[in-house]
Write a protein that holds these residues in place. Sequence first.
Motif, mmCIF file in Angstrom:
data_model
loop_
_atom_site.group_PDB
_atom_site.id
_atom_site.type_symbol
_atom_site.label_atom_id
_atom_site.label_comp_id
_atom_site.label_asym_id
_atom_site.label_seq_id
_atom_site.Cartn_x
_atom_site.Cartn_y
_atom_site.Cartn_z
ATOM 1 N N GLY A 87 0.868 -1.077 0.145
ATOM 2 C CA GLY A 87 0.115 -0.044 -0.001
ATOM 3 C C GLY A 87 0.844 1.370 0.146
ATOM 4 O O GLY A 87 0.180 2.230 -0.236
ATOM 5 N N ALA A 88 2.027 1.042 0.336
ATOM 6 C CA ALA A 88 2.791 2.354 0.217
ATOM 7 C C ALA A 88 3.078 3.076 -0.926
ATOM 8 O O ALA A 88 3.370 4.097 -1.305
ATOM 9 N N LYS A 120 4.196 1.203 -4.254
ATOM 10 C CA LYS A 120 5.632 0.558 -4.960
ATOM 11 C C LYS A 120 5.275 0.348 -6.522
ATOM 12 O O LYS A 120 5.841 1.006 -7.302
ATOM 13 N N SER A 121 4.142 -0.055 -6.577
ATOM 14 C CA SER A 121 3.881 -0.625 -8.077
ATOM 15 C C SER A 121 3.457 0.639 -8.754
ATOM 16 O O SER A 121 3.835 0.916 -9.818
ATOM 17 N N THR A 122 2.816 1.485 -7.904
ATOM 18 C CA THR A 122 2.485 3.032 -8.863
ATOM 19 C C THR A 122 3.607 3.765 -9.195
ATOM 20 O O THR A 122 3.727 4.276 -10.264
ATOM 21 N N GLU A 179 11.267 -5.688 -7.042
ATOM 22 C CA GLU A 179 10.327 -5.173 -5.907
ATOM 23 C C GLU A 179 10.311 -6.175 -4.922
ATOM 24 O O GLU A 179 10.271 -7.339 -5.247
ATOM 25 N N ASN A 228 5.934 8.541 -0.524
ATOM 26 C CA ASN A 228 5.132 8.774 -1.537
ATOM 27 C C ASN A 228 3.966 9.523 -1.147
ATOM 28 O O ASN A 228 3.555 9.804 -0.028
ATOM 29 N N ASP A 238 0.914 14.515 -2.541
ATOM 30 C CA ASP A 238 0.086 15.052 -3.346
ATOM 31 C C ASP A 238 -1.224 15.741 -2.553
ATOM 32 O O ASP A 238 -1.496 15.158 -1.322
ATOM 33 N N ALA A 292 3.645 9.461 -7.086
ATOM 34 C CA ALA A 292 3.449 8.599 -8.286
ATOM 35 C C ALA A 292 2.329 9.069 -9.041
ATOM 36 O O ALA A 292 1.853 8.920 -10.498
ATOM 37 N N TYR A 293 1.235 9.690 -8.407
ATOM 38 C CA TYR A 293 -0.033 10.176 -9.186
ATOM 39 C C TYR A 293 0.529 11.724 -10.221
ATOM 40 O O TYR A 293 0.289 11.378 -11.362
HETATM 41 P P1 GDP Z 1 2.111 -1.209 -3.182
HETATM 42 O O1 GDP Z 1 1.386 -2.266 -2.472
HETATM 43 O O2 GDP Z 1 3.231 -0.717 -2.426
HETATM 44 O O3 GDP Z 1 2.564 -1.646 -4.347
HETATM 45 O O4 GDP Z 1 1.016 0.040 -3.550
HETATM 46 P P2 GDP Z 1 0.400 0.412 -4.799
HETATM 47 O O5 GDP Z 1 1.164 0.912 -5.836
HETATM 48 O O6 GDP Z 1 -0.571 -0.735 -5.315
HETATM 49 O O7 GDP Z 1 -0.637 1.704 -4.246
HETATM 50 C C1 GDP Z 1 -1.397 1.552 -3.231
HETATM 51 C C2 GDP Z 1 -2.477 2.615 -3.047
HETATM 52 O O8 GDP Z 1 -1.893 3.971 -2.992
HETATM 53 C C3 GDP Z 1 -3.346 2.461 -4.566
HETATM 54 O O9 GDP Z 1 -4.848 2.783 -4.178
HETATM 55 C C4 GDP Z 1 -2.724 3.569 -5.554
HETATM 56 O O10 GDP Z 1 -3.582 4.133 -6.135
HETATM 57 C C5 GDP Z 1 -2.353 4.527 -4.025
HETATM 58 N N1 GDP Z 1 -1.158 5.420 -4.436
HETATM 59 C C6 GDP Z 1 0.067 5.019 -5.122
HETATM 60 N N2 GDP Z 1 0.792 6.219 -5.385
HETATM 61 C C7 GDP Z 1 0.151 7.192 -5.036
HETATM 62 C C8 GDP Z 1 0.290 8.605 -5.021
HETATM 63 O O11 GDP Z 1 1.510 9.097 -5.133
HETATM 64 N N3 GDP Z 1 -0.482 9.483 -4.364
HETATM 65 C C9 GDP Z 1 -1.935 9.128 -3.797
HETATM 66 N N4 GDP Z 1 -2.694 10.174 -3.478
HETATM 67 N N5 GDP Z 1 -2.050 7.725 -4.015
HETATM 68 C C10 GDP Z 1 -1.081 6.944 -4.380
#
Ligand code: GDP
Length: 333
Positions: A65-66, A68-70, A154, A201, A204, A241-242
């Motif tokens: 949820g941090a 990473k993939s975004t 990752e 991250n 925004d 990432a947005y």
């Molecule tokens: P991962 O589990 O670390 O790979 O996290 P994800 O990339 O799946 O992101 C988790 C959630 O955070 C998703 O709902 C994304 O849309 C949201 N998210 C990711 N990057 C950003 C960002 O830069 N800004 C905001 N507001 N939300 C983000």
Amino acid sequence: KRRLVLSEDDYVNGVLKGDRMTLSRAITLIESNNSKHFAKAQRVLQRLLPHTGKALRIGITGVPGAGKSTIIEAFGNMLCDAGHRVAVLSVDPTSSVTKGSILGDKTRMGTLSRRQEAFIRPSPAGGTLGGVARKSRETMLMCEAAGYDIILIETVGVGQSETTVRSMVDFFMLVVLTGAGDDLQGIKKGIMELADAIVINKADGDNLLKAKVARAEYERMIEYIRPATEGWPTHAYMCSAYTKYGIPELWKVIQAFKEMTTESGVFNKRRNRQLLEWMYSMIDEHLHSLFFDDPVITGRMPEVKDAVLNGIISPTQAVKELVNMFDVDMAAR
Ligand code: GDP
């Protein structure tokens, strides 16, 4: 539908040409637990070895949820636009064949996965972390031979997986969330010690202020931590990432890192150390399975365990006797 069996030459030539289908199949061969496949994969890898090592290897960790993939999607697209070829791999020892991997999932990197310049491969399934690590390392080499010049690996913080990925990459970043207070508690100091950059991250919208606070907080914590890379001061950075805020800057940081550590020799020193660590950890794994799969050992183990539990022999004595039996059995083969 039967697929044509590829020869060793087919694999080598296909990978070197950057043919994605062949690369995928070569990785499947690497990941196979079949001993014939293993031997073939090793011969292919051996021939590809001279074409490896030229990519920049970047590790990314952080709680689920941090983002990473975004981030990988935003970062990867930017790099592809700049003319790079990007391979995204993941190390997830919890993934299994049935469950599928929670990381590196193609659906989570929709736009990147559709690009010709990008190659996304989920974690090899199941097995020990050691097994997953070997497969991931060899997959990374295959991707390098196929011409990918940036490798993103990752991992989610499961057990020792961060340490494993750290031992595979040149640059390692930790992605964290804002909302310092609660968050900071959850991040083990040991993981911060592995990081060359801490990336806050979601900087925004309404979150920007919180991100700034978190950044200051992390900067303070880092002061008390030994940097992961000799001569490189770890810092905390903000990104989104947005909105892509901070994403090009992150790339500049990584480039500066590469330049600085190459200049100082630390870059190559780490690569060499990683190679030897890899060899040693494989020796550990190999000896471990030789011992515990040995029929003499498995046959005598229950008895020896009983003897230890009943106080008849000490664990030290038990080890001595077992290793002795193992020695004799090995010599007899
Ligand atoms: P991962 O589990 O670390 O790979 O996290 P994800 O990339 O799946 O992101 C988790 C959630 O955070 C998703 O709902 C994304 O849309 C949201 N998210 C990711 N990057 C950003 C960002 O830069 N800004 C905001 N507001 N939300 C983000």
